[in-house]
Every structure is written in structure tokens, then in C-alpha cells.
Design a protein around this motif. Structure first.
Motif, PDB file in Angstrom:
ATOM      1  N   GLN A   1      -2.688   0.108   3.833  1.00  0.00           N
ATOM      2  CA  GLN A   1      -3.449   1.317   3.537  1.00  0.00           C
ATOM      3  C   GLN A   1      -3.125   1.836   2.134  1.00  0.00           C
ATOM      4  O   GLN A   1      -1.957   1.926   1.747  1.00  0.00           O
ATOM      5  N   VAL A   2      -4.168   2.198   1.412  1.00  0.00           N
ATOM      6  CA  VAL A   2      -4.034   2.845   0.108  1.00  0.00           C
ATOM      7  C   VAL A   2      -4.692   4.216   0.190  1.00  0.00           C
ATOM      8  O   VAL A   2      -5.846   4.320   0.618  1.00  0.00           O
ATOM      9  N   ALA A   3      -3.957   5.246  -0.188  1.00  0.00           N
ATOM     10  CA  ALA A   3      -4.488   6.608  -0.194  1.00  0.00           C
ATOM     11  C   ALA A   3      -4.265   7.210  -1.581  1.00  0.00           C
ATOM     12  O   ALA A   3      -3.133   7.225  -2.071  1.00  0.00           O
TER      13      ALA A   3
ATOM     14  N   GLY B   1      -2.698   6.700 -11.108  1.00  0.00           N
ATOM     15  CA  GLY B   1      -1.555   5.825 -10.924  1.00  0.00           C
ATOM     16  C   GLY B   1      -1.963   4.380 -10.681  1.00  0.00           C
ATOM     17  O   GLY B   1      -3.153   4.024 -10.759  1.00  0.00           O
ATOM     18  N   SER B   2      -0.963   3.557 -10.377  1.00  0.00           N
ATOM     19  CA  SER B   2      -1.185   2.134 -10.162  1.00  0.00           C
ATOM     20  C   SER B   2      -0.461   1.679  -8.899  1.00  0.00           C
ATOM     21  O   SER B   2       0.520   2.287  -8.474  1.00  0.00           O
TER      22      SER B   2
ATOM     23  N   PRO C   1      -9.641   8.587  -6.295  1.00  0.00           N
ATOM     24  CA  PRO C   1      -9.720   8.928  -4.869  1.00  0.00           C
ATOM     25  C   PRO C   1     -10.662   8.018  -4.090  1.00  0.00           C
ATOM     26  O   PRO C   1     -10.399   7.715  -2.921  1.00  0.00           O
ATOM     27  N   GLU C   2     -11.714   7.540  -4.718  1.00  0.00           N
ATOM     28  CA  GLU C   2     -12.662   6.665  -4.019  1.00  0.00           C
ATOM     29  C   GLU C   2     -12.104   5.262  -3.774  1.00  0.00           C
ATOM     30  O   GLU C   2     -12.737   4.445  -3.112  1.00  0.00           O
TER      31      GLU C   2
ATOM     32  N   GLY D   1       0.820  -1.201   0.000  1.00  0.00           N
ATOM     33  CA  GLY D   1       0.000   0.000   0.000  1.00  0.00           C
ATOM     34  C   GLY D   1       0.857   1.256   0.000  1.00  0.00           C
ATOM     35  O   GLY D   1       2.079   1.200   0.133  1.00  0.00           O
ATOM     36  N   GLY D   2       0.223   2.396  -0.165  1.00  0.00           N
ATOM     37  CA  GLY D   2       0.946   3.657  -0.151  1.00  0.00           C
ATOM     38  C   GLY D   2       0.069   4.798  -0.590  1.00  0.00           C
ATOM     39  O   GLY D   2      -1.149   4.646  -0.762  1.00  0.00           O
ATOM     40  N   SER D   3       0.699   5.934  -0.790  1.00  0.00           N
ATOM     41  CA  SER D   3       0.005   7.149  -1.243  1.00  0.00           C
ATOM     42  C   SER D   3       0.354   7.398  -2.695  1.00  0.00           C
ATOM     43  O   SER D   3       1.537   7.485  -3.039  1.00  0.00           O
TER      44      SER D   3
END
Length: 123
Positions: free
Chosen positions: A118-120, A16-17, A88-89, A9-11
Motif C-alpha cells: 500500500q502507498v498512501a 516525496g519518493s 495524492p492521486e 510501500g508506506g505513508s
């Protein structure tokens, strides 16, 4: 029993992918499905994809069809979730989970869970 650990996960910016990984260990033989789920704050947990380990057959939620791809690497005992054209959703905690069955869909009765990644997604 099966153990699952998510990573990847990441920001990221919209468009993006990401590729999420689920390392699977323990009792992984026989009829077992690995599913990916996500939960955003204030929302119910949602199943997005699953794979039947023995045959590699996949199932997807309609909401992610075409953007998400689940796959597995048997040599690494890892299940992946490729997420493209991020929105974003898509921001949520993503979990992988296991269910001892040959029928991965519907995304219910998954009894074994990892801790999540977490994915942001920013716009």
C-alpha cells in the motif's frame, strides 16, 4: 511458475519518493515480463510500468512517464519501482505481476500476481 512478493510501500507526503520492491522467485528464466500495477479504491487496476527481464527494456504508462522508473537487480532477483514527486492521486495498492512474453506492453494478460503493497500520499 513464478512467485512475487512486494514491499516498500508506506505513508509519505506529497513531493516525496518511494522505492517499491518486487522479489521474484520460481521460474524466472526465458521470456518474462514483470509489471507494476496499481489500484485505488473505486478505480480500475492500472498498469504503470514493466520490464522485460532478459534485456532490461522498459515500458511506461503515459500518466507516470518521467516520475516512475522501473529497474531490476538480477543478483537479488528483485524488480524495483522508483516513484518520485509523489502526488495524492498516486495513493493506491501497488502490485507486481508476471507475464511469460517478450512483449511487456500493453499491460494485459499478466497472469501471476503478488499480494500488493500500500502507498498512501498525503497533501
Amino acid at each position: 511458475q513464478v512467485q512475487l512478493v512486494e514491499s516498500g510501500g508506506g505513508s509519505v507526503q506529497a513531493g516525496g519518493s518511494l522505492r517499491l520492491s518486487c522479489a521474484v522467485s520460481g521460474d524466472t528464466y526465458g521470456r518474462i515480463c514483470i509489471g507494476w500495477f496499481r489500484q485505488a479504491p473505486g478505480n480500475a487496476r492500472e498498469g504503470v510500468a514493466a520490464i522485460y527481464r532478459a534485456e532490461g527494456t522498459t515500458s511506461y504508462a503515459d500518466s507516470v512517464q518521467g516520475r516512475f522508473a522501473i529497474s531490476q537487480d538480477d543478483a537479488k532477483n528483485t524488480v524495483y519501482l522508483q516513484i518520485n514527486s509523489l502526488k495524492p492521486e498516486d495513493t493506491a495498492m501497488y502490485y507486481c505481476a508476471a507475464r511469460y512474453t517478450a512483449y511487456c506492453y500493453p499491460f494485459r494478460n499478466y497472469a501471476h500476481w503478488g499480494g500488493g503493497t500500500q502507498v498512501a500520499v498525503s497533501s
